[in-house]
Design an enzyme around this catalytic site. Structure first.
Site, mmCIF file in Angstrom:
data_model
loop_
_atom_site.group_PDB
_atom_site.id
_atom_site.type_symbol
_atom_site.label_atom_id
_atom_site.label_comp_id
_atom_site.label_asym_id
_atom_site.label_seq_id
_atom_site.Cartn_x
_atom_site.Cartn_y
_atom_site.Cartn_z
ATOM 1 N N LYS A 119 46.873 38.080 33.935
ATOM 2 C CA LYS A 119 45.699 37.473 34.588
ATOM 3 C C LYS A 119 45.857 35.970 34.608
ATOM 4 O O LYS A 119 46.264 35.373 33.600
ATOM 5 C CB LYS A 119 44.446 37.852 33.771
ATOM 6 C CG LYS A 119 43.178 37.182 34.206
ATOM 7 C CD LYS A 119 42.190 38.199 34.754
ATOM 8 C CE LYS A 119 41.035 37.575 35.478
ATOM 9 N NZ LYS A 119 41.398 36.885 36.721
ATOM 10 N N ASN B 97 34.329 20.047 38.154
ATOM 11 C CA ASN B 97 33.700 21.299 37.702
ATOM 12 C C ASN B 97 33.527 21.306 36.181
ATOM 13 O O ASN B 97 32.416 21.517 35.678
ATOM 14 C CB ASN B 97 34.550 22.493 38.152
ATOM 15 C CG ASN B 97 34.018 23.806 37.612
ATOM 16 O OD1 ASN B 97 34.290 24.162 36.468
ATOM 17 N ND2 ASN B 97 33.239 24.521 38.401
ATOM 18 N N LYS C 25 45.489 31.892 25.819
ATOM 19 C CA LYS C 25 44.023 31.918 25.969
ATOM 20 C C LYS C 25 43.497 33.348 25.822
ATOM 21 O O LYS C 25 42.493 33.582 25.147
ATOM 22 C CB LYS C 25 43.603 31.397 27.354
ATOM 23 C CG LYS C 25 43.710 29.910 27.501
ATOM 24 C CD LYS C 25 43.057 29.456 28.818
ATOM 25 C CE LYS C 25 43.449 28.018 29.112
ATOM 26 N NZ LYS C 25 42.749 27.415 30.226
ATOM 27 N N LYS D 158 50.138 33.504 36.416
ATOM 28 C CA LYS D 158 49.744 32.300 37.180
ATOM 29 C C LYS D 158 50.468 32.308 38.507
ATOM 30 O O LYS D 158 51.595 32.802 38.608
ATOM 31 C CB LYS D 158 50.132 31.029 36.410
ATOM 32 C CG LYS D 158 49.316 29.831 36.792
ATOM 33 C CD LYS D 158 47.945 29.930 36.174
ATOM 34 C CE LYS D 158 47.073 28.752 36.440
ATOM 35 N NZ LYS D 158 45.880 28.759 35.587
ATOM 36 N N SER E 224 35.835 35.497 33.832
ATOM 37 C CA SER E 224 36.649 36.230 34.818
ATOM 38 C C SER E 224 36.865 37.665 34.348
ATOM 39 O O SER E 224 36.818 38.613 35.137
ATOM 40 C CB SER E 224 38.016 35.559 34.972
ATOM 41 O OG SER E 224 38.018 34.691 36.068
#
Ligand code: NAD
Length: 420
Positions: free
Chosen positions: A76, A227, A100, A112, A354
């Site tokens: 992911k 953001n 992570k 990625k 996510s």
């Protein structure tokens, strides 16, 4: 073979990441063969994407998708559209995603993707054709149980929507779980937009408690007002902290009495720029060494270096940006007793929400904002204390500790599968 570097400040991001992975695995007593497996992604797909431009010409662009390791579950991670995207960078970023996901205990490995391009110079129809072309090029290696993309630098919910639509056409069924960061009406999760900043504020709170810094009244500097930075400034401002400094690419504002964050948010443009409206700016360099309790780099990499690490006044550094502190600066700050909450922990809120989005898509059942925020809070509080406890028990800095925690589950999964 191990990474040998004379001056770690001058090597690329991949070599720096490999060095921390190697050190973390050694510290945990794993065999060299595990490092050999984890020092590179399992798979790297390079694609050439022909893009029809509005003027009728064709540009052929290079894109990548890296899948670091899938022993724990599907991979992911985001897709960035940027002129500086390289194979090395995509590889390193896929490894950071593994860390992570490991720290936050998500059932994923890291992935990625990226395309070398400048989306700021492209029209809306060109961007749509590029997004769809990328999905066609990588469709065989991605999917809801294989590898799940998401937004990253210069990609957004509109691009995720096009990519999901293209993938659903290829597979001939609706596939919301193929990608996260979608608009709400297409199966996006409530809270995804502010999740990174909320995550930063949650781990900041926990670190501040450990250090005995009350958030109420704490002086905070945030570098970057996009953001991550702007929502963070808003969260901590609303929690009673005094945001004394903010910045963007054009410069910085500093006021020891606190800035009017609501006003700045209101005036900020869609690229996170606001400081050009004020004549009394200081530079980003100057901002980083002003008086404060907590410093949050939330812009770009390599901002705290051996040049300014001795002058940083904060007691706590929370890395909202990816890679803002160099290796030597990490050593200097640690030596000075300044706590670092490393990027792989501090900015993990985005991938956690996510994951929530993917779970909701798989269930076809959608959660409330309270449910999302409560679950995010629990995961990040547990993750912070796990990393902090490990750093204390093993007597290592917070970055190495985060890598140790982040790699442990993947290392065990690889062993159980009998890969090394
Ligand atoms: P963004 O593009 O929304 O905002 C970036 C901000 O940094 C802008 O205010 C910009 O003006 C400023 N900036 C650019 N160059 C600068 C410079 N040289 N000096 C000072 N400020 C500069 O980006 P974002 O999504 O907020 O991401 C910021 C950082 O956080 C990046 O390192 C990113 O990888 C990391 N991050 C973001 C997310 C996320 O969900 N947004 C998740 C994980 C990590």
């Amino acid at each position: 073979m191990s990474v040998k570097v004379e001056n770690v400040e001058n090597v690329d991001v991949l070599a720096r990441t490999q060095l921390v992975i190697e050190t973390a695995l050694k510290k945990m007593g794993y065999a060299e063969s595990l490092y050999e497996l984890l020092k590179e992604p399992l798979r790297l797909l390079t694609v050439r994407i022909p893009l029809k431009m509005d003027d009728g010409s064709v540009k052929v662009l290079t894109g990548y998708r890296a899948q670091h390791n899938d022993a724990v579950g599907p991979t992911k991670g985001g897709v960035r559209f940027h002129p500086d995207v390289t194979e090395e960078e995509v590889k390193a970023l896929s490894m950071w995603m593994s860390i992570k996901c490991g720290i936050t205990n998500l059932p994923y490995g890291g992935g990625k993707g990226g395309i070398q391009c400048d989306p700021r110079s492209m029209s809306f129809p060109e961007l749509e054709r590029l997004s769809r072309g990328y999905v066609r090029a990588i469709s065989q290696v991605v999917g809801p149980t294989k590898d799940i993309p998401a937004p990253d630098v210069f990609t957004n919910s509109q691009i995720m929507a096009w990519m999901m639509d293209e993938y659903s056409h290829i597979r001939e069924f609706d596939s919301p779980g193929f990608i996260t960061g979608k608009p709400l009406v297409l199966g996006g999760s409530i809270g995804r937009e502010t999740s990174t900043a909320l995550g930063v504020s949650i781990v900041m709170n926990e670190a501040a408690k450990v250090l005995g810094i009350p958030i109420q009244g704490a002086k905070i500097i945030v570098q970057g007002f996009g953001n991550a930075g702007s929502y963070l400034a808003k969260f901590v401002h609303d929690a009673g902290a005094k945001v004394v400094g903010i910045s963007d690419a054009g410069g910085a504002l500093y006021d020891p009495n606190g800035l009017d964050i609501d006003y700045l948010l209101d005036r900020r443009d869609s690229f996170g720029t606001v400081t050009n409206l004020f004549p009394n700016r200081i530079t980003n360099k100057e901002l980083l060494i002003q008086e404060c309790d907590i410093l949050v780099p939330a812009a770009i990499e390599n901002q705290i270096t051996e040049e300014n690490a001795w002058q940083v006044k904060a007691k706590l550094l929370v890395e909202a940006a990816n890679g803002p502190t160099t290796t030597i600066a990490t050593e200097i700050l640690t030596q000075r007793g300044i706590m670092i909450v490393p990027d792989v922990l501090a900015s993990a809120g985005g991938v956690v929400v996510s994951y929530f989005e993917w779970v909701q898509n798989n269930q076809g059942y959608y959660w409330t904002e309270e449910e999302v925020n409560e679950r995010l809070h629990k995961i990040l509080v547990d993750s912070f204390h796990n990393v902090y406890r490990t750093s204390q028990e093993k007597n290592v800095d917070m970055r190495l500790s985060a890598y140790m925690v982040g790699l442990k589950r993947m290392a065990e999964a690889v062993k159980w599968r009998g890969w090394v």
